[in-house]
Enzyme design. Structure first.
Site, PDB file in Angstrom:
ATOM      1  N   CYS A   1       0.847  -1.188   0.000  1.00 50.39           N
ATOM      2  CA  CYS A   1       0.000   0.000   0.000  1.00 50.39           C
ATOM      3  C   CYS A   1       0.887   1.243   0.000  1.00 50.39           C
ATOM      4  O   CYS A   1       2.076   1.164   0.283  1.00 50.39           O
ATOM      5  CB  CYS A   1      -0.878   0.010   1.229  1.00 50.39           C
ATOM      6  SG  CYS A   1      -1.779  -1.537   1.431  1.00 50.39           S
TER       7      CYS A   1
ATOM      8  N   ARG B   1       1.473   1.646  -6.031  1.00 48.90           N
ATOM      9  CA  ARG B   1       1.653   0.656  -4.965  1.00 48.90           C
ATOM     10  C   ARG B   1       0.365  -0.070  -4.606  1.00 48.90           C
ATOM     11  O   ARG B   1       0.382  -1.057  -3.877  1.00 48.90           O
ATOM     12  CB  ARG B   1       2.197   1.335  -3.708  1.00 48.90           C
ATOM     13  CG  ARG B   1       3.594   1.850  -3.863  1.00 48.90           C
ATOM     14  CD  ARG B   1       4.026   2.576  -2.625  1.00 48.90           C
ATOM     15  NE  ARG B   1       4.264   1.671  -1.517  1.00 48.90           N
ATOM     16  CZ  ARG B   1       5.444   1.202  -1.162  1.00 48.90           C
ATOM     17  NH1 ARG B   1       6.514   1.559  -1.831  1.00 48.90           N
ATOM     18  NH2 ARG B   1       5.561   0.392  -0.141  1.00 48.90           N
TER      19      ARG B   1
ATOM     20  N   LYS C   1       6.061  -9.368 -19.605  1.00 49.66           N
ATOM     21  CA  LYS C   1       5.588  -8.003 -19.908  1.00 49.66           C
ATOM     22  C   LYS C   1       4.204  -8.068 -20.547  1.00 49.66           C
ATOM     23  O   LYS C   1       3.307  -7.315 -20.191  1.00 49.66           O
ATOM     24  CB  LYS C   1       6.525  -7.279 -20.884  1.00 49.66           C
ATOM     25  CG  LYS C   1       7.831  -6.791 -20.339  1.00 49.66           C
ATOM     26  CD  LYS C   1       7.737  -5.598 -19.417  1.00 49.66           C
ATOM     27  CE  LYS C   1       7.559  -5.987 -17.987  1.00 49.66           C
ATOM     28  NZ  LYS C   1       8.667  -6.365 -17.200  1.00 49.66           N
TER      29      LYS C   1
ATOM     30  N   TRP D   1      -3.714  -1.864  -1.391  1.00 48.45           N
ATOM     31  CA  TRP D   1      -3.648  -3.107  -2.164  1.00 48.45           C
ATOM     32  C   TRP D   1      -4.206  -4.152  -1.216  1.00 48.45           C
ATOM     33  O   TRP D   1      -3.590  -4.484  -0.205  1.00 48.45           O
ATOM     34  CB  TRP D   1      -2.207  -3.416  -2.547  1.00 48.45           C
ATOM     35  CG  TRP D   1      -2.067  -4.553  -3.505  1.00 48.45           C
ATOM     36  CD1 TRP D   1      -2.204  -4.496  -4.868  1.00 48.45           C
ATOM     37  CD2 TRP D   1      -1.748  -5.911  -3.190  1.00 48.45           C
ATOM     38  NE1 TRP D   1      -2.008  -5.737  -5.407  1.00 48.45           N
ATOM     39  CE2 TRP D   1      -1.729  -6.628  -4.409  1.00 48.45           C
ATOM     40  CE3 TRP D   1      -1.498  -6.599  -2.003  1.00 48.45           C
ATOM     41  CZ2 TRP D   1      -1.457  -7.988  -4.476  1.00 48.45           C
ATOM     42  CZ3 TRP D   1      -1.229  -7.956  -2.070  1.00 48.45           C
ATOM     43  CH2 TRP D   1      -1.208  -8.628  -3.302  1.00 48.45           C
TER      44      TRP D   1
HETATM   45  C1  AGP Z   1       7.904  -6.502 -13.334  1.00 50.06           C
HETATM   46  O1  AGP Z   1       7.343  -6.095 -14.519  1.00 50.06           O
HETATM   47  C2  AGP Z   1       6.994  -7.003 -12.358  1.00 50.06           C
HETATM   48  N1  AGP Z   1       5.952  -6.103 -12.065  1.00 50.06           N
HETATM   49  C3  AGP Z   1       7.544  -7.787 -11.179  1.00 50.06           C
HETATM   50  O2  AGP Z   1       7.830  -9.049 -11.678  1.00 50.06           O
HETATM   51  C4  AGP Z   1       8.802  -7.257 -10.429  1.00 50.06           C
HETATM   52  O3  AGP Z   1       9.908  -7.299 -11.265  1.00 50.06           O
HETATM   53  C5  AGP Z   1       9.025  -8.098  -9.161  1.00 50.06           C
HETATM   54  O4  AGP Z   1       7.918  -7.961  -8.324  1.00 50.06           O
HETATM   55  C6  AGP Z   1      10.295  -7.732  -8.424  1.00 50.06           C
HETATM   56  O5  AGP Z   1      10.272  -6.416  -7.973  1.00 50.06           O
HETATM   57  P1  AGP Z   1      11.589  -5.707  -7.444  1.00 50.06           P
HETATM   58  O6  AGP Z   1      12.516  -5.589  -8.601  1.00 50.06           O
HETATM   59  O7  AGP Z   1      11.131  -4.385  -6.920  1.00 50.06           O
HETATM   60  O8  AGP Z   1      12.166  -6.587  -6.375  1.00 50.06           O
END
Ligand code: AGP
Length: 613
Positions: free
Chosen positions: A2, A27, A490, A74
């Site tokens: 959140c 977030r 993606k 969230w």
């Molecule tokens: C990326 O497009 C995603 N939304 C997700 O997989 C992200 O890379 C993953 O949650 C890790 O986040 P971080 O790099 O902030 O640790």
């Protein structure tokens, strides 16, 4: 996951909080709310859905005053609805709380409070916090002490901010564990609290990060930090170099598109000060690495989640190839449960844009517990992953707001390439000519990324051709295999099209059964050492009637002849090729989602920092 904002000072808190929440909406966007001290009472406005609904509500029922706190949610406990939206009020409406995290013992606490006669008005775990504070206030403690006692009763990881109409000279906040950051922004005669830096950048760049099990009493005139046990903590301030404009969309339709285009800049910044072309050497002083330490490393365990983990898979190939150190990649959510073989000669290298991902932090803690050296590659300066590391490489990409990670994918590819050269150099395993050639290749990268980005219009045309597909297969081999995973991630996260990344050589062992005229196949076939093999894979997909979209190197007529569509990339040294092959796949996913009219920056069910397990 959140977003939290708090303000105390002479100004009206409402616009400051709304503006801050806008910067944090990535977030969580299930509901939003704010609470403002108005004269001797607290007024709350909250609504389900995105922040725009709250803004509308505030326009219809204005509220102004200070201090104030706000939240974007969230949802974890309780559906996304008004009754579950934060801030949560206590029974007498004099205390309010906003919270990020999960109160793991909330059922037990709720039963105890109910036994005392407390009535709950939401389904959230958070509401227990405000009732516990009220309980401690009722037996004579002030807000600070009531909050401290409450924090001590909570299990799980939390970022918590609360205030009371009876003590309007302060906001109390805490960070417990890894539920996402709590950042204090220091102003003149005013102070700010947020779960992430962009929320307060319009007002100050002087920030202090709370560590786990620390709480702060924030007043207009200053901030006092203590441990949860009441021991005073000396503040360590940071100055944030980003400006507020870096967190604006500018001329772009979406943050994701802007961030894709920022890659020339982010890659340039990634190299700045680290590439010594004259000496043909890499400098990463942030790692504090000596030749002796480099020689002691027996193994590197890369840990990360999602996109960052795919970056790690590319890193494995680079570090093994250049530095000849064995590398494994273990996703963060599995690491701590896999009883990893780790000792003091193992480096645990965490990769994380946010530096706050709960699974990645837990993996780092497991590495620490077992005596590993902890390194990280992190974008958010001052984040937990950076703070707990023995050495950390900063991604230098600036804030990434779009939930789909783009520029924070390509920067760590380059960081790991540089790390590999540095390790090889310090270990004396690289001859000078090779080292100089590898270092010299780096300087090409920003320009190659720029030339790839110039082809956006061609990628958009392919996006129109694919906009209605239901499934999509992404195939790659060798160093571009993780790019197939990343391209598929993606597409699925922002367009909701089912997409799978697969090692191309494995296609014949199963997924080939899926290929028909309804299954487009994206084949990563740049001129790298696996190029020939990819051509035969493309032929196999074609033979089954699949539409082939190839990512190919300029001038590659062989691939062009086999493919229905080509996404061209410039000639690139193969070890750096993932940096350029990722870009058309980012643009493809972006345009398909934009054409489908979807909320590209805030896709459903996702949040930018995943701070729950
Ligand atoms: C990326 O497009 C995603 N939304 C997700 O997989 C992200 O890379 C993953 O949650 C890790 O986040 P971080 O790099 O902030 O640790």
């Amino acid at each position: 996951m959140c977003g939290i904002v708090g303000y105390i000072g002479p100004r009206d808190a409402t616009p400051i909080i709304l503006n801050g929440l806008k910067r944090l909406e990535y977030r969580g966007y299930d509901s939003a709310g704010l609470a403002i001290v108005v004269e001797d009472r607290i007024e709350v406005r909250r609504d389900a859905g995105k922040l725009a609904r709250l803004e509308e509500l505030v326009r219809a029922e204005p509220v102004s005053g200070a201090p104030g706190i706000g939240h974007t949610r969230w949802a974890t406990h309780g559906s996304p609805s008004v009754r579950n939206a934060h801030p949560h009020r206590g029974s007498n409406g004099r205390v309010v709380v906003v919270h990020n995290g999960i109160v793991e013992n909330f059922l037990e606490l709720r039963d105890e409070l109910r036994a005392e006669g407390v009535q709950f008005s939401s389904d959230t775990d958070t509401e227990t916090i405000v009732h516990l504070v009220e309980h401690h206030l009722a037996i004579g403690h002030d807000l600070t002490e009531a909050a401290r006692r409450t924090f001590g009763q909570l299990q799980g990881a939390h970022g918590i901010v609360l205030m009371s109409a009876d003590e309007p000279d302060k906001i109390v906040c805490a960070r417990i564990g890894n539920a996402g950051g709590v950042v204090l922004g220091l102003g003149e005669g005013e102070n700010f609290i947020a779960s992430d830096i962009p929320a307060i950048l319009d007002h100050t760049r002087q920030v202090v990060f709370l560590e786990s099990r620390q709480m702060a009493v924030v007043r207009r005139e200053g901030v006092e930090i203590t441990s949860l046990d009441g021991v005073p903590v000396t503040m360590r301030g940071n100055v944030i170099a980003w400006d507020a404009a870096a967190a604006e969309k500018g001329e772009y339709r979406h943050f994701m598109q802007k961030e894709i285009h920022e890659q020339v800049r982010s890659l340039t910044d990634t190299l700045a000060g680290r590439v010594d072309l004259h000496e043909g050497r890499i400098r990463l002083p942030e790692l504090n690495l000596t030749p002796d330490q480099a020689c002691r490393i027996r193994r590197i365990l890369i840990t990360a989640c999602g996109t960052a983990a795919y970056a790690g898979m590319v890193g494995k190939i680079l570090i093994e190839k250049i530095a000849r150190i064995p590398v494994e990649v273990q996703i963060g959510s599995e690491f701590r449960y896999s009883d990893p073989i780790v000792d003091e000669n193992t480096v645990v290298l965490a990769i994380s844009q946010s530096g706050e991902t709960a699974d990645t932090l837990a993996a780092m803690e497991e590495g620490r517990r077992k005596g590993a050296v902890l390194w990280s590659i992190v974008n958010v300066v001052g984040s937990q992953a950076m703070r707990i590391s023995d050495g950390s490489i900063s991604m230098q990409t600036g804030p990434e707001i779009g939930v789909a990670s783009t520029k924070a994918f390509t920067a760590p590819l380059v960081d790991q390439y540089m790390l590999a050269i540095l390790l090889a150099d310090l270990r004396g395993t690289l001859d000078e000519k090779t080292r100089r050639a590898l270092v010299a290749d780096l300087r090409l990268i920003p320009d190659l990324a720029g030339r790839t980005l110039e082809r956006e219009a061609e990628v958009e045309k392919v996006a129109w051709a694919l906009k209605d597909v239901r499934d999509c297969l992404y195939l790659g081999r060798g160093i571009n295999m993780p790019i197939a995973y990343e391209g598929a991630l993606k597409l699925k996260e922002i367009s909701y099209i089912h997409a799978e990344g697969y090692p191309a050589g494995e296609m014949k062992h199963g997924p080939i059964a899926l290929i028909d005229e309804n299954m487009p196949v994206v084949c990563l076939a740049p001129k790298d050492p696996w190029h020939e093999k990819m051509i035969s894979q493309i032929q196999q997909a074609r033979a089954r009637g699949g539409t082939v979209i190839a990512v190919a190197t300029d001038g590659d007529e062989v691939v062009a002849d086999q493919a229905d569509h080509v996404l061209w990339v410039p000639v690139t040294p193969w070890m750096l090729s993932p940096v350029v092959t990722a870009i058309p796949l980012q643009m493809l996913a972006y345009h398909i989602a934009a054409i489908r009219g979807l909320d590209v920056d805030q896709p459903r069910n996702l949040a930018k920092s995943v701070t729950v397990e």
